[in-house]
Design a protein around this motif. Sequence first.
Motif, PDB file in Angstrom:
ATOM      1  N   ARG A  13      41.494 -29.381   0.163  1.00  0.00           N
ATOM      2  CA  ARG A  13      42.118 -29.178   1.477  1.00  0.00           C
ATOM      3  C   ARG A  13      41.081 -28.743   2.513  1.00  0.00           C
ATOM      4  O   ARG A  13      41.302 -28.860   3.708  1.00  0.00           O
ATOM      5  CB  ARG A  13      43.215 -28.113   1.402  1.00  0.00           C
ATOM      6  CG  ARG A  13      44.443 -28.572   0.654  1.00  0.00           C
ATOM      7  CD  ARG A  13      45.645 -27.709   0.980  1.00  0.00           C
ATOM      8  NE  ARG A  13      45.425 -26.311   0.687  1.00  0.00           N
ATOM      9  CZ  ARG A  13      45.751 -25.330   1.522  1.00  0.00           C
ATOM     10  NH1 ARG A  13      46.232 -25.582   2.706  1.00  0.00           N
ATOM     11  NH2 ARG A  13      45.559 -24.083   1.170  1.00  0.00           N
ATOM     12  N   ALA A  14      39.941 -28.210   2.039  1.00  0.00           N
ATOM     13  CA  ALA A  14      38.968 -27.675   2.983  1.00  0.00           C
ATOM     14  C   ALA A  14      37.858 -28.645   3.318  1.00  0.00           C
ATOM     15  O   ALA A  14      36.964 -28.312   4.057  1.00  0.00           O
ATOM     16  CB  ALA A  14      38.355 -26.404   2.399  1.00  0.00           C
ATOM     17  N   LEU A  15      37.891 -29.841   2.756  1.00  0.00           N
ATOM     18  CA  LEU A  15      36.739 -30.714   2.878  1.00  0.00           C
ATOM     19  C   LEU A  15      36.860 -31.801   3.925  1.00  0.00           C
ATOM     20  O   LEU A  15      35.974 -32.612   4.052  1.00  0.00           O
ATOM     21  CB  LEU A  15      36.442 -31.367   1.507  1.00  0.00           C
ATOM     22  CG  LEU A  15      35.854 -30.403   0.484  1.00  0.00           C
ATOM     23  CD1 LEU A  15      35.736 -31.087  -0.858  1.00  0.00           C
ATOM     24  CD2 LEU A  15      34.507 -29.898   0.921  1.00  0.00           C
ATOM     25  N   THR A  16      37.974 -31.858   4.660  1.00  0.00           N
ATOM     26  CA  THR A  16      38.029 -32.879   5.703  1.00  0.00           C
ATOM     27  C   THR A  16      36.986 -32.604   6.752  1.00  0.00           C
ATOM     28  O   THR A  16      36.697 -31.469   7.079  1.00  0.00           O
ATOM     29  CB  THR A  16      39.409 -32.949   6.369  1.00  0.00           C
ATOM     30  OG1 THR A  16      39.895 -31.633   6.513  1.00  0.00           O
ATOM     31  CG2 THR A  16      40.367 -33.798   5.607  1.00  0.00           C
ATOM     32  N   ALA A  17      36.421 -33.656   7.310  1.00  0.00           N
ATOM     33  CA  ALA A  17      35.274 -33.501   8.185  1.00  0.00           C
ATOM     34  C   ALA A  17      35.674 -32.999   9.550  1.00  0.00           C
ATOM     35  O   ALA A  17      36.834 -32.921   9.889  1.00  0.00           O
ATOM     36  CB  ALA A  17      34.564 -34.840   8.319  1.00  0.00           C
ATOM     37  N   ALA A  18      34.668 -32.783  10.263  1.00  0.00           N
ATOM     38  CA  ALA A  18      34.865 -32.203  11.550  1.00  0.00           C
ATOM     39  C   ALA A  18      35.554 -33.152  12.482  1.00  0.00           C
ATOM     40  O   ALA A  18      35.330 -34.296  12.445  1.00  0.00           O
ATOM     41  CB  ALA A  18      33.535 -31.856  12.165  1.00  0.00           C
ATOM     42  N   MET A 513      43.645 -27.087  11.165  1.00  0.00           N
ATOM     43  CA  MET A 513      43.172 -25.722  11.342  1.00  0.00           C
ATOM     44  C   MET A 513      42.749 -25.113  10.004  1.00  0.00           C
ATOM     45  O   MET A 513      41.730 -24.419   9.912  1.00  0.00           O
ATOM     46  CB  MET A 513      44.259 -24.877  12.004  1.00  0.00           C
ATOM     47  CG  MET A 513      43.774 -23.578  12.606  1.00  0.00           C
ATOM     48  SD  MET A 513      45.131 -22.581  13.289  1.00  0.00           S
ATOM     49  CE  MET A 513      45.752 -23.693  14.551  1.00  0.00           C
ATOM     50  N   GLY A 514      43.533 -25.389   8.962  1.00  0.00           N
ATOM     51  CA  GLY A 514      43.195 -24.851   7.654  1.00  0.00           C
ATOM     52  C   GLY A 514      41.880 -25.374   7.133  1.00  0.00           C
ATOM     53  O   GLY A 514      41.061 -24.634   6.584  1.00  0.00           O
ATOM     54  N   CYS A 515      41.669 -26.664   7.300  1.00  0.00           N
ATOM     55  CA  CYS A 515      40.417 -27.273   6.851  1.00  0.00           C
ATOM     56  C   CYS A 515      39.231 -26.738   7.639  1.00  0.00           C
ATOM     57  O   CYS A 515      38.238 -26.278   7.076  1.00  0.00           O
ATOM     58  CB  CYS A 515      40.501 -28.787   6.995  1.00  0.00           C
ATOM     59  SG  CYS A 515      38.904 -29.603   6.902  1.00  0.00           S
ATOM     60  N   HIS A 516      39.333 -26.787   8.969  1.00  0.00           N
ATOM     61  CA  HIS A 516      38.182 -26.441   9.799  1.00  0.00           C
ATOM     62  C   HIS A 516      37.864 -24.955   9.762  1.00  0.00           C
ATOM     63  O   HIS A 516      36.743 -24.561  10.091  1.00  0.00           O
ATOM     64  CB  HIS A 516      38.424 -26.910  11.231  1.00  0.00           C
ATOM     65  CG  HIS A 516      38.225 -28.380  11.407  1.00  0.00           C
ATOM     66  ND1 HIS A 516      37.087 -28.929  11.947  1.00  0.00           N
ATOM     67  CD2 HIS A 516      39.012 -29.431  11.074  1.00  0.00           C
ATOM     68  CE1 HIS A 516      37.177 -30.242  11.959  1.00  0.00           C
ATOM     69  NE2 HIS A 516      38.350 -30.570  11.433  1.00  0.00           N
TER      70      HIS A 516
END
Length: 554
Positions: A13-18, A513-516
């Motif tokens: 869930r944390a790896l989506t790019a900017a 928001m969670g990812c970034h």
Amino acid sequence: MKISKPGRKIGWRALTAALVCLAGGGGLFAAQAIDAAAPAKPAYLAAFPNFAPRLTPQMPGDVDIALKTQLEKAQKFSEVQREFDLYSWQMFLALNWPTNSQGQAAPKLTDTRFGPPHWTLWHNSSAIFQTDGAQPAACGVTPKARTLVLFRGDLAKPVSKGLAPFSTQAVANADPRSTRFLGVLSAVGELNAANLGDDIDQAFSGPMLDQNGEFVYYEIMIDPNEVGYLCDNSLYNINGQVAFTKAGGKVAMPIGTPDQDWSGSFELKFAWRILKPGKDDFSRFHTSPAVVMDPGPDGKPLERKVTVGLVGMHIGHKTKTSPQWIWSTFEQVDNLDVDAVAHPKLSPSFVDPNCPMCAVNQLPQKVKGVYPRIPTQAWRGVPIRGDKVALNRQAQAALKAQGSVWQYYQLIDTQWPTDPTAPPAPWNGGLPNAIGNKPGGNPTPVFLTNITMETYFQKGNQVACNGEELPGGQDCPASGPAQPPVWNSALNSLGKPVTPGINTLTFQTESCMGCHSSAGVWTAYDPKSGKGKQSGQLTADFSWLLSQKASYEK
């Protein structure tokens, strides 16, 4: 690639790019002329809560705070969401408004001969975070020049690590405003035609293919306010980030305010697909000539000149009301469905309607280092909400009346912090906050995805702790008697957390928001080994660019 943070590892869930998918004072003036005194009420709110049919290129630096406060006091929370959604539409239109190279907006949205969209005056992330870690040309000019000057020399360098620069023939006499130069094949990380066959960690990164068997291409643009901050603090390479953090620096991007148009930091992410004559209706897309680094039949990079159509657009904007940023995402309306009666020759871009049994949102599999040109069967994990559908119809009707191509685009949703002061919830702190408030700020909606960018992150039902890699690489702890087997609305209404709750079956997809919030910066680096350390949650001010795109300058 794994990025560690104190006591917690970042999972899928944390790896989506900017972005994009998204603060010091004194943000730079952008390329739009700014009035000294902002109007009491911006024009886009003239018909609130409906869409105002009179379109303007104004870009307020934030939502109308007075209206937001009034609605919150009256507990009209659905109308607060509508204000943010109308702001999303206004950002979308202002960014795509035809603008000349002096920063002047066209009289009408349909005056496309006046100039390309406003955002083409901004800086491509590859020109700021260069593959050799060199100082960007934008850092060597005055702040005013950064808003209007495009650096054609940037095209002489690769747009992604491992790729060769575009050919001299392709770059010669090219206008970087009107031609896209594309090489990144994944919305997550730096997957491109040069490393498709490499045995690198791509577990959460993969290409998307449309129904024509063509790869989708991605690019990220940064506004002059953020570029100025990156230049002033030398955050465009790993060297500068290490020095910055060792000196005690904390990343704080410029903040937008409603009384200053074009203020605050913006990051935009675009998804483009190659359009083919005879197969695609070009009139339903915002199109652009493009030069792409495409994987050839042997998997090696092949330069091609094509026409691309915009299929997805993320807008991340840091503002006074939303220090966790406002996240707005748009898609072209034909991505997943078409009206076969009204348009019998039209087909969805990312769905085969004749294959209802096709598995959805599956990462393509390489065969001998090459991805077969098998189309992706995409699926939307969270349906577009009814209030968004109604608002989109209003906006599309106004755009259709003007004959604008933007009538074929739709807002998926807007995510924003309802309580910016709320700290992030710990991963084992109990449901619902362990998932719903991972980044802090109590975001609404909890989930937000764009099917062209977070295709493979829409997971659906899974055990709560599967959304994160647990400290020390441990597995999900065993279930206890106090843990409900399935999360439902009755449990959600208890008013207190269900703990530990980490083995409870929940629905999970992605959150901008969670990812970034998990993005970090480089704190140490060994150029000999190519290894280093990055900081943890909430240390990169919601921008993945610093850790994902920065290189070491030798």
